[in-house]
Design a protein around this motif. Structure first.
Motif, mmCIF file in Angstrom:
data_model
loop_
_atom_site.group_PDB
_atom_site.id
_atom_site.type_symbol
_atom_site.label_atom_id
_atom_site.label_comp_id
_atom_site.label_asym_id
_atom_site.label_seq_id
_atom_site.Cartn_x
_atom_site.Cartn_y
_atom_site.Cartn_z
ATOM 1 N N MET A 1 0.258 -21.167 39.859
ATOM 2 C CA MET A 1 0.912 -21.040 38.567
ATOM 3 C C MET A 1 0.783 -22.340 37.772
ATOM 4 O O MET A 1 0.476 -22.315 36.609
ATOM 5 C CB MET A 1 2.381 -20.672 38.779
ATOM 6 C CG MET A 1 3.139 -20.555 37.493
ATOM 7 S SD MET A 1 2.914 -19.022 36.651
ATOM 8 C CE MET A 1 4.458 -18.262 36.934
ATOM 9 N N LEU A 2 1.003 -23.455 38.447
ATOM 10 C CA LEU A 2 0.901 -24.758 37.784
ATOM 11 C C LEU A 2 -0.510 -24.992 37.261
ATOM 12 O O LEU A 2 -0.685 -25.476 36.137
ATOM 13 C CB LEU A 2 1.303 -25.857 38.775
ATOM 14 C CG LEU A 2 1.380 -27.273 38.238
ATOM 15 C CD1 LEU A 2 2.478 -27.383 37.198
ATOM 16 C CD2 LEU A 2 1.640 -28.250 39.363
ATOM 17 N N LEU A 3 -1.504 -24.622 38.051
ATOM 18 C CA LEU A 3 -2.897 -24.803 37.650
ATOM 19 C C LEU A 3 -3.235 -23.986 36.415
ATOM 20 O O LEU A 3 -4.019 -24.418 35.567
ATOM 21 C CB LEU A 3 -3.813 -24.431 38.819
ATOM 22 C CG LEU A 3 -5.278 -24.800 38.665
ATOM 23 C CD1 LEU A 3 -5.437 -26.298 38.462
ATOM 24 C CD2 LEU A 3 -6.061 -24.352 39.892
ATOM 25 N N ARG A 4 -2.629 -22.838 36.282
ATOM 26 C CA ARG A 4 -2.872 -21.963 35.133
ATOM 27 C C ARG A 4 -2.544 -22.668 33.813
ATOM 28 O O ARG A 4 -3.234 -22.489 32.811
ATOM 29 C CB ARG A 4 -2.030 -20.701 35.288
ATOM 30 C CG ARG A 4 -2.091 -19.773 34.134
ATOM 31 C CD ARG A 4 -1.226 -18.575 34.401
ATOM 32 N NE ARG A 4 -0.948 -17.900 33.153
ATOM 33 C CZ ARG A 4 -0.005 -17.030 33.004
ATOM 34 N NH1 ARG A 4 0.769 -16.699 34.010
ATOM 35 N NH2 ARG A 4 0.186 -16.460 31.842
ATOM 36 N N TYR A 5 -1.484 -23.451 33.819
ATOM 37 C CA TYR A 5 -1.059 -24.135 32.587
ATOM 38 C C TYR A 5 -1.680 -25.514 32.423
ATOM 39 O O TYR A 5 -1.824 -25.986 31.295
ATOM 40 C CB TYR A 5 0.474 -24.243 32.555
ATOM 41 C CG TYR A 5 1.139 -22.898 32.422
ATOM 42 C CD1 TYR A 5 1.120 -22.231 31.207
ATOM 43 C CD2 TYR A 5 1.737 -22.285 33.506
ATOM 44 C CE1 TYR A 5 1.710 -20.987 31.078
ATOM 45 C CE2 TYR A 5 2.333 -21.048 33.386
ATOM 46 C CZ TYR A 5 2.318 -20.400 32.166
ATOM 47 O OH TYR A 5 2.892 -19.171 32.037
#
Length: 147
Positions: free
Chosen positions: A1-5
């Motif tokens: 999820m963090l990588l997505r942003y």
């Protein structure tokens, strides 16, 4: 999820870093711009070419950090909605800090020069983006509240 942003932020930061190397030097960017200007107007003067190249390069500074701010704000906000001052200030601080580091990096590249004015222009691009994002959220929040 963090990588997505945060992946787009890291990729854009890498792109900025690459532009700060010899690849982004005036000598290299003129390889594309001068033939284009000569194609548009074969009689264009060298003074005009220099002016246009200067304007294009300064517009690039502003634009790349305008976009950088938008990506950082999206990363800071993550999956939360709306606008918070802390998010906006965090994104602006990160963009301005990276701009300063970018200019320091350019001081070590032989074909580039470091300029505090360029860093200021970068930061202004990020600041204008912060105003645009704030107004966008303000406009839509107010509009949603009136319906």
């Amino acid at each position: 999820m963090l990588l997505r942003y945060w992946a787009p932020v890291l990729l854009w930061a890498l792109l900025i870093f690459c532009f700060s190397t010899n690849l982004g030097s005036p000598r290299h960017t003129s390889r594309f711009l001068v033939p284009l200007l000569r194609w548009l107007n074969p009689n264009v003067s060298n003074a005009t070419i220099n002016t246009v190249q200067h304007l294009v390069r300064k517009t690039a500074h502003f634009s790349e950090y305008f976009i950088f701010y938008l990506l950082i704000f999206r990363g800071v906000r993550s999956d939360r909605k709306g606008w918070r001052w802390t998010w906006g200030l965090a994104a602006l601080t990160i963009a301005a800090g990276y701009s300063a580091l970018d200019e320091i990096h350019q001081a070590f590249v032989i074909s580039r020069t470091a300029s505090p004015w360029d860093s200021l222009l970068d930061s202004v691009g990020a600041f204008v983006a912060s105003i645009v994002v704030f107004l966008w959220y303000f406009f839509f929040r107010r509009r949603a509240g009136s319906s």
